[in-house]
Enzyme design. Structure first.
Site, PDB file in Angstrom:
ATOM      1  N   ASP A 100       0.654  -1.184   0.038  1.00  0.00           N
ATOM      2  CA  ASP A 100      -0.132  -0.005  -0.023  1.00  0.00           C
ATOM      3  C   ASP A 100       0.825   1.345  -0.188  1.00  0.00           C
ATOM      4  O   ASP A 100       0.100   2.354  -0.086  1.00  0.00           O
ATOM      5  CB  ASP A 100      -0.930   0.028   1.290  1.00  0.00           C
ATOM      6  N   SER A 101       2.227   1.359   0.036  1.00  0.00           N
ATOM      7  CA  SER A 101       3.120   2.097  -0.032  1.00  0.00           C
ATOM      8  C   SER A 101       2.839   2.665  -1.513  1.00  0.00           C
ATOM      9  O   SER A 101       3.567   3.920  -1.812  1.00  0.00           O
ATOM     10  CB  SER A 101       4.644   1.770   0.027  1.00  0.00           C
ATOM     11  N   ASP A 139      -0.671  -6.381   0.040  1.00  0.00           N
ATOM     12  CA  ASP A 139      -1.078  -5.775   1.236  1.00  0.00           C
ATOM     13  C   ASP A 139      -2.593  -5.543   1.047  1.00  0.00           C
ATOM     14  O   ASP A 139      -3.204  -5.296   0.099  1.00  0.00           O
ATOM     15  CB  ASP A 139      -0.693  -4.143   1.471  1.00  0.00           C
ATOM     16  N   LYS A 169      -0.885  -9.623   2.957  1.00  0.00           N
ATOM     17  CA  LYS A 169       0.001  -9.345   4.243  1.00  0.00           C
ATOM     18  C   LYS A 169      -0.983  -8.163   4.919  1.00  0.00           C
ATOM     19  O   LYS A 169      -1.783  -7.299   4.429  1.00  0.00           O
ATOM     20  CB  LYS A 169       1.191  -8.449   3.990  1.00  0.00           C
ATOM     21  N   GLU A 238       9.377  -3.929  10.797  1.00  0.00           N
ATOM     22  CA  GLU A 238       9.875  -2.712  10.440  1.00  0.00           C
ATOM     23  C   GLU A 238      10.267  -1.792  11.595  1.00  0.00           C
ATOM     24  O   GLU A 238       9.603  -1.541  12.551  1.00  0.00           O
ATOM     25  CB  GLU A 238       8.733  -2.186   9.697  1.00  0.00           C
TER      26      GLU A 238
END
Length: 346
Positions: A100-101, A139, A169, A238
């Site tokens: 989703d980045s 995602d 994810k 992360e």
């Protein structure tokens, strides 16, 4: 250190009796290797034959777990379209994350929260068309799985059935374990995500490192253990101290993929645009994560190419008659054409 030797609270099990993670997703058969000559007869490109990807098997969740047990490092890169997926495949990358980045690096959003399932599905379909060997994970966007496990399962089915991804994810720790179990029990492989979870930045107070105290580090370890017990086949860690990333990795049997989590994880992931230096705008540079390494400066090369194009068009250098005007008319047809134009002028 004492942290590295910490025993999981309430989740201790003997390794010999530990069940293998439940796995979903699809598998693909092994392809036979081909050489340069055989490539044209088997529909394999010269690039595929040259890089060896024609002989690679489709990556699977089970293969990743096997690599983790052997101590072999795992590579994961984000990709959002056909060209980036193709490049990742040719480079031999193990996992592609349709993250989703994309909201920030492709769509211009300030964070990942506005990304919709429809937007991510569109990009995931293109990635699946471009990459045949990496494991492809999507995602689940913010708001598409948090309501209850049933919502998450329905969202996951949509990405597997419509986009053709291999796994999904989800971000979150112990609270997400029942949701992970529901999705995995439904036949879909799930990758977890702990530490900095970008979908929760409004709760976390922004993009901040996590696990910087002993208690918070221990909480992250227990989050990871709960996701593993629920059936996750791998976990992203992360923005945590390197010692925490290593401790979580040592406590799990499934692979961990680090991003700003030090060298002690099972593998590493970076955002495609960040690692290739694709964006040179000053605003973007200010938000590039400190942990990211730029392996090449494509953004500068792209800018130079565009500026060169603009200059040559404006000066009349491009396109030239000799090199970039390949389509010709015979002298006879040229003469007929000139006669037609002269009649029009009269």
């Amino acid at each position: 250190s004492s942290l590295l030797k910490a025993q999981p609270r309430g989740l201790m099990r003997r390794a010999s009796t530990r069940k293998a993670p439940r796995l979903g997703g699809r598998g693909r058969g092994e392809e036979k290797g081909v050489g340069w000559v055989g490539a044209r007869f088997l529909g394999v490109s010269a690039a595929q034959a040259a890089t060896g990807i024609a002989g690679r098997r489709k990556m699977s969740a089970l293969e990743l777990i096997s690599r983790r047990r052997k101590g072999e490092k795992i590579t994961m890169v984000t990709a959002y379209d056909y060209p980036s997926a193709l490049h990742c495949d040719l480079a031999g990358i193990d996992i592609i994350l349709v993250g989703d980045s994309l909201g920030m690096v492709e769509l211009g959003y300030e964070n990942t929260l506005p990304v919709t399932p429809e937007e991510l599905l569109h990009h995931a379909k293109a990635v699946v068309r471009g990459a045949k060997h990496p494991l492809i994970i999507a995602d689940l966007p913010f708001g598409s799985y948090e309501v209850d496990p049933k919502q998450a399962q329905e969202s996951a089915y949509k990405f597997v059935k419509e986009a053709g991804v291999d796994a999904v994810k989800m971000e979150g720790g112990r609270r997400l374990a029942p949701t992970v179990k529901k999705v995995v029990d439904g036949g879909i492989a799930v990758m977890g995500h702990v530490g900095l979870t970008p979908q929760h930045i409004n709760v976390l107070g922004g993009f901040r490192a996590q696990g910087r105290t002993a208690k918070k580090a221990r909480d992250l370890l227990d989050d990871a253990l709960a996701l593993e017990a629920a059936g996750a086949f791998a976990i992203v860690i992360e923005c945590v101290p390197a010692q925490v990333g290593e401790a979580i990795t040592n406590a799990l049997e499934i692979p961990t993929i680090g991003i700003g989590a030090g060298p002690g994880t099972s593998g590493q992931v970076l955002v495609y645009h960040d690692m290739l230096g694709m964006t040179v705008h000053p605003h973007y540079k200010a938000f590039t994560p400190k942990f990211c390494k730029k392996f090449v400066d494509l953004g500068e090369t792209i800018r130079e190419g565009l500026e060169c194009f603009k200059k040559e068009v404006e000066t009349g250098e491009f396109p030239s008659f000799s090199d970039h005007s390949p389509y010709k008319m015979s002298k006879k047809e040229q003469e007929l054409f000139r006669e037609m134009l002269s009649v029009d002028e009269e």
